[in-house]
Design a protein around this motif. Structure first.
Motif, PDB file in Angstrom:
ATOM      1  N   ARG A 168       0.836  -1.201   0.000  1.00  0.00           N
ATOM      2  CA  ARG A 168       0.000   0.000   0.000  1.00  0.00           C
ATOM      3  C   ARG A 168       0.875   1.256   0.000  1.00  0.00           C
ATOM      4  O   ARG A 168       0.628   2.197  -0.755  1.00  0.00           O
ATOM      5  CB  ARG A 168      -0.922  -0.006   1.223  1.00  0.00           C
ATOM      6  CG  ARG A 168      -1.979   1.108   1.194  1.00  0.00           C
ATOM      7  CD  ARG A 168      -2.787   1.166   2.470  1.00  0.00           C
ATOM      8  NE  ARG A 168      -2.033   1.562   3.646  1.00  0.00           N
ATOM      9  CZ  ARG A 168      -1.566   2.796   3.875  1.00  0.00           C
ATOM     10  NH1 ARG A 168      -1.755   3.750   3.004  1.00  0.00           N
ATOM     11  NH2 ARG A 168      -0.909   3.064   4.979  1.00  0.00           N
ATOM     12  N   ALA A 169       1.917   1.240   0.795  1.00  0.00           N
ATOM     13  CA  ALA A 169       2.822   2.394   0.872  1.00  0.00           C
ATOM     14  C   ALA A 169       3.540   2.615  -0.460  1.00  0.00           C
ATOM     15  O   ALA A 169       3.728   3.763  -0.896  1.00  0.00           O
ATOM     16  CB  ALA A 169       3.839   2.204   1.991  1.00  0.00           C
ATOM     17  N   ALA A 170       3.915   1.526  -1.125  1.00  0.00           N
ATOM     18  CA  ALA A 170       4.591   1.639  -2.419  1.00  0.00           C
ATOM     19  C   ALA A 170       3.667   2.262  -3.467  1.00  0.00           C
ATOM     20  O   ALA A 170       4.089   3.102  -4.258  1.00  0.00           O
ATOM     21  CB  ALA A 170       5.074   0.260  -2.888  1.00  0.00           C
ATOM     22  N   PHE A 171       2.404   1.886  -3.457  1.00  0.00           N
ATOM     23  CA  PHE A 171       1.449   2.432  -4.416  1.00  0.00           C
ATOM     24  C   PHE A 171       1.117   3.890  -4.124  1.00  0.00           C
ATOM     25  O   PHE A 171       0.871   4.669  -5.043  1.00  0.00           O
ATOM     26  CB  PHE A 171       0.162   1.604  -4.458  1.00  0.00           C
ATOM     27  CG  PHE A 171       0.326   0.303  -5.204  1.00  0.00           C
ATOM     28  CD1 PHE A 171       0.872   0.269  -6.475  1.00  0.00           C
ATOM     29  CD2 PHE A 171      -0.050  -0.883  -4.609  1.00  0.00           C
ATOM     30  CE1 PHE A 171       1.037  -0.912  -7.164  1.00  0.00           C
ATOM     31  CE2 PHE A 171       0.097  -2.084  -5.282  1.00  0.00           C
ATOM     32  CZ  PHE A 171       0.653  -2.105  -6.562  1.00  0.00           C
ATOM     33  N   THR A 172       1.096   4.267  -2.878  1.00  0.00           N
ATOM     34  CA  THR A 172       0.757   5.662  -2.536  1.00  0.00           C
ATOM     35  C   THR A 172       1.912   6.605  -2.834  1.00  0.00           C
ATOM     36  O   THR A 172       1.690   7.782  -3.023  1.00  0.00           O
ATOM     37  CB  THR A 172       0.347   5.806  -1.055  1.00  0.00           C
ATOM     38  OG1 THR A 172       0.857   4.763  -0.293  1.00  0.00           O
ATOM     39  CG2 THR A 172      -1.102   5.945  -0.858  1.00  0.00           C
ATOM     40  N   ARG A 173       3.126   6.089  -2.881  1.00  0.00           N
ATOM     41  CA  ARG A 173       4.280   6.952  -3.201  1.00  0.00           C
ATOM     42  C   ARG A 173       4.287   7.343  -4.665  1.00  0.00           C
ATOM     43  O   ARG A 173       4.902   8.311  -5.048  1.00  0.00           O
ATOM     44  CB  ARG A 173       5.594   6.221  -2.865  1.00  0.00           C
ATOM     45  CG  ARG A 173       5.925   6.247  -1.395  1.00  0.00           C
ATOM     46  CD  ARG A 173       7.355   5.821  -1.186  1.00  0.00           C
ATOM     47  NE  ARG A 173       7.587   4.461  -1.644  1.00  0.00           N
ATOM     48  CZ  ARG A 173       7.678   3.394  -0.863  1.00  0.00           C
ATOM     49  NH1 ARG A 173       7.559   3.526   0.428  1.00  0.00           N
ATOM     50  NH2 ARG A 173       7.897   2.204  -1.358  1.00  0.00           N
TER      51      ARG A 173
END
Length: 174
Positions: A168-173
């Motif tokens: 999720r963090a990778a996609f939001t970056r």
């Protein structure tokens, strides 16, 4: 290590170091702390400023073993009796460190088998060049699957929840 994380201040750490230098058995300190934790009256008496030191000393001589009573008297004299459980925890941690034993918090969604736990301990002993490992097992169904290990200040998260959070963090970056 207990299930709760204890933050130990510098004063308590210094007491623990002094106890180690005096070769006071950490078990005696932990036993005294357990006694104080069980008895609110004892803690109240030892921290009450209206009770004289001589009265406290007489009570200490009756209640605590000879090998720890002098230390308990120092705590009372310095108004530090309230730190006893924290000091005991610092002594326990120092003893583990001296013996090259790591304490590991191991959280799991599904409890590993005894055989798996043996393999985990062996791998940690080898990886970190330790004499032993104390695994503190904690069920955490929020992990969904897998495990999370905390060794000192390092966290190894191999859980499904952790993988989801990293994804999720990778996609939001982006």
């Amino acid at each position: 290590m207990s299930n709760k994380t204890t933050i130990i201040d510098g004063v308590s750490k210094r007491y623990a170091v002094a106890l180690a230098e005096l070769k006071i058995d950490p078990a005696a300190v932990m036993e005294a702390a357990a006694l104080a934790e069980k008895s609110a009256e004892l803690t109240e008496s030892m921290t009450n400023p209206s009770i004289s030191l001589s009265e406290k000393y007489r009570a200490i001589d009756r209640i605590f073993s000879e090998d720890i009573s002098a230390f308990i008297k120092v705590l009372c004299k310095n108004d530090d009796f309230h730190r006893l459980s924290e000091i005991a925890e610092a002594c326990r941690r120092n003893e583990l460190k001296t013996k090259n034993i790591a304490e590991v918090r191991f959280e799991y969604a599904v409890r590993p088998s005894d055989e798996q736990l043996k393999k985990i301990k062996s791998a940690l002993i080898k990886k970190f060049d330790l004499s032993d490992v104390v695994l503190n097992l904690n069920e955490n169904e929020n992990l969904i699957g897998g495990y999370r290990m905390t060794i000192g200040d390092k966290v190894y998260d191999k859980s499904a929840a952790g993988a989801y959070e990293r994804m999720r963090a990778a996609f939001t970056r982006r």
